[in-house]
Design a protein around this motif. Sequence first.
Motif, PDB file in Angstrom:
ATOM      1  N   ALA A   1       0.857  -1.193   0.000  1.00 29.24           N
ATOM      2  CA  ALA A   1       0.000   0.000   0.000  1.00 29.24           C
ATOM      3  C   ALA A   1       0.888   1.238   0.000  1.00 29.24           C
ATOM      4  CB  ALA A   1      -0.920  -0.005   1.217  1.00 29.24           C
ATOM      5  N   VAL A   2       1.278   1.698  -1.184  1.00 27.25           N
ATOM      6  CA  VAL A   2       2.211   2.817  -1.305  1.00 27.25           C
ATOM      7  C   VAL A   2       1.543   3.967  -2.054  1.00 27.25           C
ATOM      8  CG1 VAL A   2       4.243   1.345  -1.233  1.00 27.25           C
ATOM      9  CG2 VAL A   2       3.171   1.799  -3.433  1.00 27.25           C
ATOM     10  N   SER A   3       2.094   5.150  -1.873  1.00 24.09           N
ATOM     11  CA  SER A   3       1.571   6.330  -2.547  1.00 24.09           C
ATOM     12  C   SER A   3       1.822   6.218  -4.056  1.00 24.09           C
ATOM     13  CB  SER A   3       2.255   7.581  -1.993  1.00 24.09           C
ATOM     14  OG  SER A   3       3.654   7.511  -2.190  1.00 24.09           O
ATOM     15  N   PRO A   4       1.026   6.860  -4.888  1.00 29.23           N
ATOM     16  CA  PRO A   4      -0.042   7.799  -4.514  1.00 29.23           C
ATOM     17  C   PRO A   4      -1.392   7.132  -4.215  1.00 29.23           C
ATOM     18  CG  PRO A   4       0.192   7.746  -6.882  1.00 29.23           C
ATOM     19  CD  PRO A   4       1.252   6.833  -6.347  1.00 29.23           C
ATOM     20  N   LEU A   5      -1.555   5.841  -4.520  1.00 30.45           N
ATOM     21  CA  LEU A   5      -2.856   5.202  -4.335  1.00 30.45           C
ATOM     22  C   LEU A   5      -3.090   4.754  -2.904  1.00 30.45           C
ATOM     23  CD1 LEU A   5      -3.057   3.080  -7.617  1.00 30.45           C
ATOM     24  CD2 LEU A   5      -4.056   5.315  -7.138  1.00 30.45           C
ATOM     25  N   GLY A   6      -2.019   4.415  -2.185  1.00 32.17           N
ATOM     26  CA  GLY A   6      -2.151   4.008  -0.792  1.00 32.17           C
ATOM     27  C   GLY A   6      -2.992   2.748  -0.633  1.00 32.17           C
ATOM     28  N   GLU A   7      -3.963   2.795   0.291  1.00 37.97           N
ATOM     29  CA  GLU A   7      -4.808   1.628   0.565  1.00 37.97           C
ATOM     30  C   GLU A   7      -5.902   1.545  -0.498  1.00 37.97           C
ATOM     31  OE1 GLU A   7      -6.127   2.041   4.581  1.00 37.97           O
ATOM     32  OE2 GLU A   7      -4.106   1.844   5.422  1.00 37.97           O
ATOM     33  N   PHE A   8      -5.515   1.121  -1.695  1.00 32.73           N
ATOM     34  CA  PHE A   8      -6.401   1.131  -2.858  1.00 32.73           C
ATOM     35  C   PHE A   8      -7.160  -0.191  -2.955  1.00 32.73           C
ATOM     36  CE2 PHE A   8      -7.239   0.493  -7.419  1.00 32.73           C
ATOM     37  CZ  PHE A   8      -7.931   1.657  -7.700  1.00 32.73           C
ATOM     38  N   ASP A   9      -8.449  -0.137  -2.661  1.00 34.16           N
ATOM     39  CA  ASP A   9      -9.320  -1.306  -2.784  1.00 34.16           C
ATOM     40  C   ASP A   9     -10.749  -0.806  -2.971  1.00 34.16           C
ATOM     41  OD1 ASP A   9     -10.380  -3.848  -2.813  1.00 34.16           O
ATOM     42  OD2 ASP A   9     -10.287  -4.126  -0.639  1.00 34.16           O
ATOM     43  N   PRO A  10     -11.017  -0.138  -4.100  1.00 30.89           N
ATOM     44  CA  PRO A  10     -12.322   0.525  -4.292  1.00 30.89           C
ATOM     45  C   PRO A  10     -13.498  -0.435  -4.306  1.00 30.89           C
ATOM     46  CG  PRO A  10     -11.079   0.481  -6.347  1.00 30.89           C
ATOM     47  CD  PRO A  10     -10.138   0.028  -5.277  1.00 30.89           C
ATOM     48  N   LEU A  11     -13.281  -1.689  -4.692  1.00 30.80           N
ATOM     49  CA  LEU A  11     -14.381  -2.654  -4.751  1.00 30.80           C
ATOM     50  C   LEU A  11     -14.508  -3.467  -3.465  1.00 30.80           C
ATOM     51  CD1 LEU A  11     -13.992  -3.950  -8.422  1.00 30.80           C
ATOM     52  CD2 LEU A  11     -15.456  -2.124  -7.542  1.00 30.80           C
ATOM     53  N   GLY A  12     -13.614  -3.213  -2.511  1.00 30.14           N
ATOM     54  CA  GLY A  12     -13.723  -3.860  -1.211  1.00 30.14           C
ATOM     55  C   GLY A  12     -13.470  -5.347  -1.216  1.00 30.14           C
ATOM     56  N   PHE A  13     -12.534  -5.807  -2.055  1.00 31.41           N
ATOM     57  CA  PHE A  13     -12.232  -7.232  -2.120  1.00 31.41           C
ATOM     58  C   PHE A  13     -11.690  -7.777  -0.796  1.00 31.41           C
ATOM     59  CE2 PHE A  13     -11.787  -6.521  -6.850  1.00 31.41           C
ATOM     60  CZ  PHE A  13     -12.891  -7.276  -7.183  1.00 31.41           C
ATOM     61  N   THR A  14     -10.948  -6.945  -0.078  1.00 31.48           N
ATOM     62  CA  THR A  14     -10.315  -7.423   1.157  1.00 31.48           C
ATOM     63  C   THR A  14     -11.095  -7.024   2.411  1.00 31.48           C
ATOM     64  OG1 THR A  14      -8.925  -5.429   1.304  1.00 31.48           O
ATOM     65  CG2 THR A  14      -8.033  -7.312   0.107  1.00 31.48           C
ATOM     66  N   LYS A  15     -12.221  -6.360   2.252  1.00 26.56           N
ATOM     67  CA  LYS A  15     -12.974  -5.902   3.410  1.00 26.56           C
ATOM     68  C   LYS A  15     -13.536  -7.082   4.207  1.00 26.56           C
ATOM     69  CE  LYS A  15     -16.770  -2.861   4.779  1.00 26.56           C
ATOM     70  NZ  LYS A  15     -17.879  -1.979   4.309  1.00 26.56           N
ATOM     71  N   ASP A  16     -13.247  -7.098   5.498  1.00 27.93           N
ATOM     72  CA  ASP A  16     -13.754  -8.108   6.435  1.00 27.93           C
ATOM     73  C   ASP A  16     -13.311  -9.531   6.091  1.00 27.93           C
ATOM     74  OD1 ASP A  16     -15.112  -6.094   7.823  1.00 27.93           O
ATOM     75  OD2 ASP A  16     -16.880  -6.286   6.547  1.00 27.93           O
ATOM     76  N   LEU A  17     -12.264  -9.666   5.305  1.00 27.17           N
ATOM     77  CA  LEU A  17     -11.761 -10.999   4.986  1.00 27.17           C
ATOM     78  C   LEU A  17     -10.876 -11.513   6.113  1.00 27.17           C
ATOM     79  CD1 LEU A  17     -10.683 -11.044   1.220  1.00 27.17           C
ATOM     80  CD2 LEU A  17     -12.642 -12.161   2.263  1.00 27.17           C
ATOM     81  N   PRO A  18     -10.899 -12.817   6.386  1.00 30.46           N
ATOM     82  CA  PRO A  18      -9.957 -13.373   7.358  1.00 30.46           C
ATOM     83  C   PRO A  18      -8.541 -13.320   6.809  1.00 30.46           C
ATOM     84  CG  PRO A  18     -11.211 -15.128   6.297  1.00 30.46           C
ATOM     85  CD  PRO A  18     -11.838 -13.832   5.865  1.00 30.46           C
ATOM     86  N   VAL A  19      -7.574 -13.423   7.683  1.00 29.70           N
ATOM     87  CA  VAL A  19      -6.166 -13.288   7.292  1.00 29.70           C
ATOM     88  C   VAL A  19      -5.787 -14.313   6.230  1.00 29.70           C
ATOM     89  CG1 VAL A  19      -3.787 -13.522   8.102  1.00 29.70           C
ATOM     90  CG2 VAL A  19      -5.443 -12.238   9.455  1.00 29.70           C
ATOM     91  N   GLN A  20      -6.255 -15.550   6.370  1.00 27.01           N
ATOM     92  CA  GLN A  20      -5.856 -16.578   5.421  1.00 27.01           C
ATOM     93  C   GLN A  20      -6.370 -16.281   4.008  1.00 27.01           C
ATOM     94  OE1 GLN A  20      -7.766 -19.967   7.403  1.00 27.01           O
ATOM     95  NE2 GLN A  20      -9.040 -20.227   5.602  1.00 27.01           N
ATOM     96  N   GLU A  21      -7.522 -15.609   3.906  1.00 25.72           N
ATOM     97  CA  GLU A  21      -8.030 -15.244   2.594  1.00 25.72           C
ATOM     98  C   GLU A  21      -7.240 -14.074   2.007  1.00 25.72           C
ATOM     99  OE1 GLU A  21     -10.889 -16.535   0.469  1.00 25.72           O
ATOM    100  OE2 GLU A  21      -9.727 -18.004   1.573  1.00 25.72           O
ATOM    101  N   ILE A  22      -6.847 -13.137   2.853  1.00 28.95           N
ATOM    102  CA  ILE A  22      -6.016 -12.029   2.389  1.00 28.95           C
ATOM    103  C   ILE A  22      -4.675 -12.565   1.877  1.00 28.95           C
ATOM    104  CG2 ILE A  22      -4.730  -9.981   3.148  1.00 28.95           C
ATOM    105  CD1 ILE A  22      -7.055  -9.339   5.006  1.00 28.95           C
ATOM    106  N   LYS A  23      -4.116 -13.528   2.591  1.00 29.22           N
ATOM    107  CA  LYS A  23      -2.869 -14.150   2.139  1.00 29.22           C
ATOM    108  C   LYS A  23      -3.065 -14.845   0.791  1.00 29.22           C
ATOM    109  CE  LYS A  23      -0.329 -16.552   4.910  1.00 29.22           C
ATOM    110  NZ  LYS A  23       0.083 -17.552   5.908  1.00 29.22           N
ATOM    111  N   ARG A  24      -4.204 -15.482   0.597  1.00 23.69           N
ATOM    112  CA  ARG A  24      -4.469 -16.186  -0.667  1.00 23.69           C
ATOM    113  C   ARG A  24      -4.592 -15.182  -1.817  1.00 23.69           C
ATOM    114  NH1 ARG A  24      -8.794 -18.556  -3.467  1.00 23.69           N
ATOM    115  NH2 ARG A  24     -10.304 -17.498  -2.134  1.00 23.69           N
TER     116      ARG A  24
END
Length: 239
Positions: free
Chosen positions: A66-89
């Motif tokens: 998560a680097v500039s200029p976009l930073g925490e870029f996830d406009p569609l919320g793919f990683t929102k409320d995901l468990p850690v193992q799914e984020i790793k996948r």
Amino acid sequence: MKLSLALAFLGCGASAFTASLVRGKNSILSMADVSVEEEMPEIPAFPTVNGWTADPSKFCAGLPGAVSPLGEFDPLGFTKDLPVQEIKRFREAEVTHGRVAMLATLGYLVAEKFHPLFGGEISGPANSHLGQVQEKAPFFFAFLVSAITTSEIFRAITGWERPTNAISKNQYVEAKTWLSKLNDDYYPGDIGFDPLSLKPEDATEFAEMQSKELNNGRLAMIAAIGMIVQEQLTGQTLF
């Protein structure tokens, strides 16, 4: 005399009732404390791998990228409320596709102009090169497919749980898949292949290198899909 005895009896009864009431309250409070302790959710402990310890409260569990200029870029919320193992996948998929795209981009830019293999017979748009190799050098094509299959099997053995274990461990996790799960002590993309010893030992330097790889891979994915679509539409080489 009788009045004194009655008052004394009433005083003793009141004292006994008060003591019993206090004991009852203490007992209720003690049971409540036990109940609260039993109901407190158990916080999972995540191992530290390559200097990264998963933190579910952070963006992408604290993984670099998560680097500039976009930073925490996830406009569609793919990683929102995901468990850690799914984020790793998800990160494993991103890193792998980024690496393939970087190789593909290099292949498109170089192979169309410089193709000495197979007597220079492989030519034209890069989209058609693999089909030409299969037709003109079937044994090499079979070797290529075998090499890719072997590398994928190695990656699966290194980073992934066996499907039977994954099913067992995923039954209490709101995951997107049941048959796949990365090993808890596996860092997404780190299959141990580092023939030039480029991997930093310092956690900060590793995170910086990982961010650079991710950025290059993301750019390469966009470039690769652009070149593939262009050649598919025009039927001509890039240059």
